[in-house]
Write a protein that holds these residues in place. Sequence first.
Motif, PDB file in Angstrom:
ATOM      1  N   PHE A 281       0.773  -1.033  -0.116  1.00 52.48           N
ATOM      2  CA  PHE A 281      -0.146   0.258  -0.106  1.00 52.48           C
ATOM      3  C   PHE A 281       0.449   1.406  -0.016  1.00 52.48           C
ATOM      4  O   PHE A 281       0.393   2.072  -0.922  1.00 52.48           O
ATOM      5  CB  PHE A 281      -1.304   0.062   1.639  1.00 52.48           C
ATOM      6  CG  PHE A 281      -1.446   0.944   1.109  1.00 52.48           C
ATOM      7  CD1 PHE A 281      -2.527   1.443   0.765  1.00 52.48           C
ATOM      8  CD2 PHE A 281      -1.401   1.634   2.427  1.00 52.48           C
ATOM      9  CE1 PHE A 281      -3.399   2.916   0.182  1.00 52.48           C
ATOM     10  CE2 PHE A 281      -2.380   3.691   2.171  1.00 52.48           C
ATOM     11  CZ  PHE A 281      -2.957   3.981   1.198  1.00 52.48           C
ATOM     12  N   SER A 285       0.797   4.115  -2.985  1.00 50.47           N
ATOM     13  CA  SER A 285       0.809   5.233  -2.774  1.00 50.47           C
ATOM     14  C   SER A 285       1.717   6.180  -3.766  1.00 50.47           C
ATOM     15  O   SER A 285       1.617   7.443  -4.085  1.00 50.47           O
ATOM     16  CB  SER A 285       0.722   5.184  -1.189  1.00 50.47           C
ATOM     17  OG  SER A 285      -0.852   4.132  -0.793  1.00 50.47           O
ATOM     18  N   GLY A 289       1.336   8.113  -6.774  1.00 48.27           N
ATOM     19  CA  GLY A 289       1.221  10.237  -5.724  1.00 48.27           C
ATOM     20  C   GLY A 289       2.543  10.928  -7.266  1.00 48.27           C
ATOM     21  O   GLY A 289       2.344  12.321  -7.151  1.00 48.27           O
ATOM     22  N   PRO A 450      -5.258  -0.552   4.147  1.00 51.61           N
ATOM     23  CA  PRO A 450      -4.722   0.387   4.092  1.00 51.61           C
ATOM     24  C   PRO A 450      -5.386   1.632   5.400  1.00 51.61           C
ATOM     25  O   PRO A 450      -4.643   2.884   5.046  1.00 51.61           O
ATOM     26  CB  PRO A 450      -5.198   0.394   2.853  1.00 51.61           C
ATOM     27  CG  PRO A 450      -5.639  -0.663   1.915  1.00 51.61           C
ATOM     28  CD  PRO A 450      -5.281  -1.353   3.437  1.00 51.61           C
TER      29      PRO A 450
END
Length: 694
Positions: A281, A285, A289, A450
Amino acid sequence: MTDPAALMGVMRTRLIWALQSQRGHRLPFVAVAFGVGVGAYFSLPVEPSIRVLSAIALAALAAFAVGYWLRETFGGVAVVLGVACLGLLIAALRTHSVAAPVLAFRYYGAIEGRIVKIDRSASDKMRLTLDRVRLANMSPDRTPKYVRVSLHGAQPYLAPAPGQRVMMTGHLSPPNGPTEPGGFDFQRHAWFQSMGGVGYTRTPALLAAPDPGELWLQSLRANIAAGLADRIGGQAGGVAAAVAVGDRAGIDAPTMEDLRASNLAHLLAISGLHMGLLAGFVFMSVRGGLAMISPLALRYPIKKWAALVALPAAAFYLALSGGSVATQRAFIQVAVMLAAILCDRRALTLRSVAIAALIVLAWRPEALLGPGFQMSFAATTAMVVIFSGMRGHTPRLPMGVAQVSAVLMSSIIAGAATAPISAAHFNQIGQYGVLANLLSVPMMGTIVMPLMVVAAVLSPFGLEGVALWGMALGLDWILWVSAFVAGLDGALRLIPAPSNVVLPLLCLGCLWCIAWQGRARWIGVVPAIAAFALWAATPRPMVLISASGNLVGVQTSQGRALSKPRGDGFVAQNWLAADGLPKDQEQAAARWSMDAETDHGLVHLYGRGAQDRVAQACRRSHAVVANKDYDAPEGCLFLSPTVLRSTGAIAVTQDGRVITSRQTQGNRPWVPRAGQAPDLAPLQYVRMSPTSRP
């Protein structure tokens, strides 16, 4: 006629070709060979001497030299043999490096120490592990490095927390041996934890000194666990604490039984699933991003940057979770995979799994014997093989659907790969475990984990409330699934214990099928099938006698009969589980009464007036077992606690062989020295139903 020399030449050529065809695929064989060496060390009946270990070290060096010299032909075989020798040597080094004092007697008196761990026992009692131990009238060089004490009764004066120095009056004993010959060896397990005494107290424990802040990380874990339990509440809060920091103290016994019966208990162990989900995760992420920032995504290796962020996140989770062996193993596997990304290698390959296994076994060789290591690497290896084979043969799916499908597929593969190992160690299979995992693992992977990361990021700003609310919903769903599945008819199937050769044979056969390249891989099917055949044909002992003399079990037509409805409950549950029977001691004791039809079997004496019945029992029985050291006439096989200390638990097989725990354990450092064992030959004549006089 065929020329023998020509035939040998052809066979040699084909063998060399087969070995050379394994180029690029040899690292898994190295890991397997190392594990074989470790396993060989633990199976030795006697601790190898310095002279023997030196000879093995020379053999390893010679094997490596031969491997280099014959590198174009049979060098790989020589290297594998050398690695196996190296595995044995490292296991021996580890054994002697963790040596610490072990109690040699039952101790009762003052106990003082610092709390380093808080958990719960199988009977749901709070349990403290202490270091910096002080015992009355015992010198420091004889005092155990660690002891573990269960708190019985009310504890109004202490709210245990890591770092506190506590004092109490309690009982301590040396770690117990196997409950039956060939069973789980707690003495060996405790040796590698440097735990020299286990016991309990029935009096209130007192705070001797507050936490000075030395164990700040353990205190942080305790505070996080308490905060999660308070904010989320109920059993979901207890599960949240277990998932986040490995603290299971908030989970009650019925909930644990439901999780085990539904095959969801693995969700509580911070292992490969949790570490992989968290690191994955964070990785996705960060990468996602950065991908939204075009100048960075087009010019820089954002995938490697994401791996660099995920690695310390996984390391922090390792530290925060308490650093159990299972979590350490999971972190190493994740670290190897992230390092592969940094080196522009595929993250999920048999090479990465082999490297992780080598690191774990070199660091903690004893992990090989535990179900955690076996199940973790079985699941990981199976998933790597299956997903690698599916690469390029699966349809493209939308992002969300693909992730959920991957989680579901992983659950099925891992469940199938670990089922035999779980059944062998725990003697049960959750028959609807696949259903429970299909309904729960996606929730854990897409919601709970998450949101746990999000809550950790937002907690410094006081904004974690929404994330914790979402976690609570996900955990409530998982608990509902566990209760529903556990309540289905036939949810739990009990499996008799196999012999100790079954799992090694099964694992080696499967590993050969996976690692060898070419049609010869199917040779591994033979030992795998043989393992299941041996499992089905493994008979259970006819007679079992506990090491304390407090319990006797004899096979009858209705199942194992136990001599007492209460007492030695842990031993009774292990015997019945290994028989593939429900863990109901009272029901098993009822069989003893129903089948007491002969006066020429085995007598178990206990309770008031037992001394008065010793002489009569010796006259009419082949052997007498007692839970106290009574006076017995000459010529009587009288198995009292003092005698049983020299033998440990005793088993009599269906063909009359008498086996003791000391025989199966061997002369190893973790096995306490014992006196001369008596002649147990009369036990081979115990063929009839037991008799007992309570």
